[in-house]
Design an enzyme around this catalytic site. Structure first.
Site, mmCIF file in Angstrom:
data_model
loop_
_atom_site.group_PDB
_atom_site.id
_atom_site.type_symbol
_atom_site.label_atom_id
_atom_site.label_comp_id
_atom_site.label_asym_id
_atom_site.label_seq_id
_atom_site.Cartn_x
_atom_site.Cartn_y
_atom_site.Cartn_z
ATOM 1 N N THR A 13 -6.868 2.144 30.309
ATOM 2 C CA THR A 13 -7.071 1.535 28.983
ATOM 3 C C THR A 13 -6.604 0.078 28.921
ATOM 4 O O THR A 13 -7.225 -0.750 28.259
ATOM 5 C CB THR A 13 -6.291 2.366 27.924
ATOM 6 N N ASP A 58 -11.155 4.927 35.293
ATOM 7 C CA ASP A 58 -10.408 5.701 34.310
ATOM 8 C C ASP A 58 -9.536 6.627 35.157
ATOM 9 O O ASP A 58 -10.002 7.169 36.162
ATOM 10 C CB ASP A 58 -11.387 6.515 33.456
ATOM 11 N N SER A 60 -8.654 9.540 35.005
ATOM 12 C CA SER A 60 -9.151 10.915 35.220
ATOM 13 C C SER A 60 -9.861 10.994 36.564
ATOM 14 O O SER A 60 -10.026 12.078 37.122
ATOM 15 C CB SER A 60 -10.124 11.318 34.125
ATOM 16 N N THR A 90 -3.233 5.973 31.661
ATOM 17 C CA THR A 90 -2.063 6.794 31.352
ATOM 18 C C THR A 90 -2.283 8.281 31.659
ATOM 19 O O THR A 90 -1.321 9.007 31.910
ATOM 20 C CB THR A 90 -1.667 6.655 29.860
ATOM 21 N N GLN A 273 7.000 26.332 32.434
ATOM 22 C CA GLN A 273 6.199 25.699 31.377
ATOM 23 C C GLN A 273 7.089 24.902 30.432
ATOM 24 O O GLN A 273 6.599 24.091 29.660
ATOM 25 C CB GLN A 273 5.476 26.770 30.568
ATOM 26 N N CYS A 274 8.392 25.177 30.450
ATOM 27 C CA CYS A 274 9.309 24.436 29.574
ATOM 28 C C CYS A 274 9.520 23.050 30.152
ATOM 29 O O CYS A 274 9.642 22.892 31.365
ATOM 30 C CB CYS A 274 10.665 25.125 29.492
HETATM 31 N N1 ASP Z 1 -8.429 7.600 29.879
HETATM 32 C C1 ASP Z 1 -7.544 6.497 30.119
HETATM 33 C C2 ASP Z 1 -7.070 6.566 31.553
HETATM 34 O O1 ASP Z 1 -6.237 7.355 31.870
HETATM 35 C C3 ASP Z 1 -6.387 6.574 29.184
HETATM 36 C C4 ASP Z 1 -5.395 5.452 29.313
HETATM 37 O O2 ASP Z 1 -5.415 4.622 30.182
HETATM 38 O O3 ASP Z 1 -4.512 5.381 28.451
HETATM 39 O O4 ASP Z 1 -7.596 5.832 32.375
#
Ligand code: ASP
Length: 344
Positions: A13, A58, A60, A90, A273-274
């Site tokens: 982002t 990105d 992902s 992020t 998971q905690c």
């Molecule tokens: N979808 C974006 C990424 O992870 C989100 C971000 O950067 O905040 O590339």
């Protein structure tokens, strides 16, 4: 002499622009934007260079290949710079920061991951502070490990998680103290895990594309659904269990599956998971069965760190029993072996 920092821009982002398909990265754009930020280019700041990924991603879409690219870039430029800043989306930053923590053995310089929730080009962006503070920290050289700086907090790279999808303080390090607060000044705290000067030179471990899985246990889970993935191609699996490492007893299929994994040589790592606290296999009857079936404890490691650590250890020509021992040991500050230390 002014310190030198290399900024590795992978996407995310921070440098995205609005398109008719939503926010997306734009090539050959961000460097010129950074040159316009007065504070970043002030004489009081380290000198910086930037390398940009092609294509920009990105996060992902960032996985083992990109981790290797980032690790290799740091390794190849290690002697030319005092520190490194990795600009990253992020969403998977905690995974990449964990991966690079393991990948670079004997690291003795700062590698700071950061990004932003709002693009640099938008109003109220958090990009400028995250970037400028990260470059300062990378130039200062006080922390000499892989860290993640976001929203005023400097955290160990292999102990953090993305905790908020939309808050500007998006990351948390739920089981380890933060390394520094950036308020009026950057206030470094005594590190939890004191880092000695490495005796050996930096080493880069290229990660292999090992088959790894993660299963989150939930009430009503039917383990037989997962039986088909338990082949000898599966090299490691992280079980995200309840509380201190507990699994339901009403489904008799799990333990034979874990035993089958054990026979296949799959490393089964038990995480919780905690967000806070630690796995203690054997504390309850519902977890002792996992230990007996051959699973190892991830203690208070995040799932992100456990996944990255599996990739790392599976890339090192170690025996299965060596991997199991190391999985439970603290290699980069990713876990606390003694559970009492977590609660004291
Ligand atoms: N979808 C974006 C990424 O992870 C989100 C971000 O950067 O905040 O590339």
């Amino acid at each position: 002499m002014r310190k030198k920092v290399l900024i590795i821009y992978s996407g995310g982002t921070i440098g995205m622009v609005e398109t008719d398909r939503g926010y997306a990265p734009k090539a050959d754009y961000f460097f010129h934007e950074l040159k316009q930020i007065p504070d970043l280019n002030s004489d009081e700041m380290p000198l910086w260079d930037m390398v940009e990924f092609t294509p920009l991603l990105d996060s992902s879409n960032i996985a083992v290949n990109e981790w290797n690219r980032i690790g290799k870039m740091i390794y190849e430029n290690y002697d030319k710079y005092d520190g490194f800043v990795v600009l990253h989306g992020t969403d998977t930053m905690a995974y990449t920061a964990s991966a690079i923590s393991f990948m670079l053995e004997n690291l003795d310089k700062p590698v700071i991951f950061t990004g932003s929730q709002i693009p640099l080009c938008k109003l109220r962006s958090d990009a400028e502070d995250n970037l400028i503070t990260s470059v300062m920290i990378a130039g200062e050289g006080i922390v000499r490990e892989v860290c993640l700086y976001f929203g005023g907090k400097l955290m160990r790279g292999c102990s953090c998680i993305k905790a908020s999808a939309d808050g500007l303080v998006a990351f948390d390090s739920p089981n380890m103290d933060i390394l520094a607060d950036a308020g009026i000044s950057i206030d470094y705290r005594e590190p939890v895990y004191y880092k000695k000067k490495p005796e050996k030179p930096l080493k880069y471990i290229e990660f292999r594309q090992s088959m790894i899985g993660v299963i989150k246990i939930f009430p009503g889970i039917q383990f037989r659904l997962f039986e088909s993935i338990m082949t000898d191609s599966l090299k490691g699996i992280v079980l995200e269990t309840f509380g201190t490492g507990n699994i339901p007893e009403y489904d008799d299929d799990l333990l034979p599956i874990v035993r089958k994994a054990f026979e296949n040589g799959t490393i089964v790592v038990v995480c919780s998971q905690c967000q806070q606290g630690t796995v203690r296999l054997g504390a309850y009857e519902t977890s002792s069965r996992l230990a007996k079936a051959g699973a190892v404890s991830g203690w208070n490691m995040t799932t992100e760190a456990a996944v990255a650590k599996l990739y790392y250890l599976l890339s090192k020509d170690l025996s299965i029993s060596e991997i199991k021992v190391l999985m439970e040991e603290n290699l980069r500050g990713e876990l606390t072996e003694n559970p009492m230390a977590v609660h004291s």
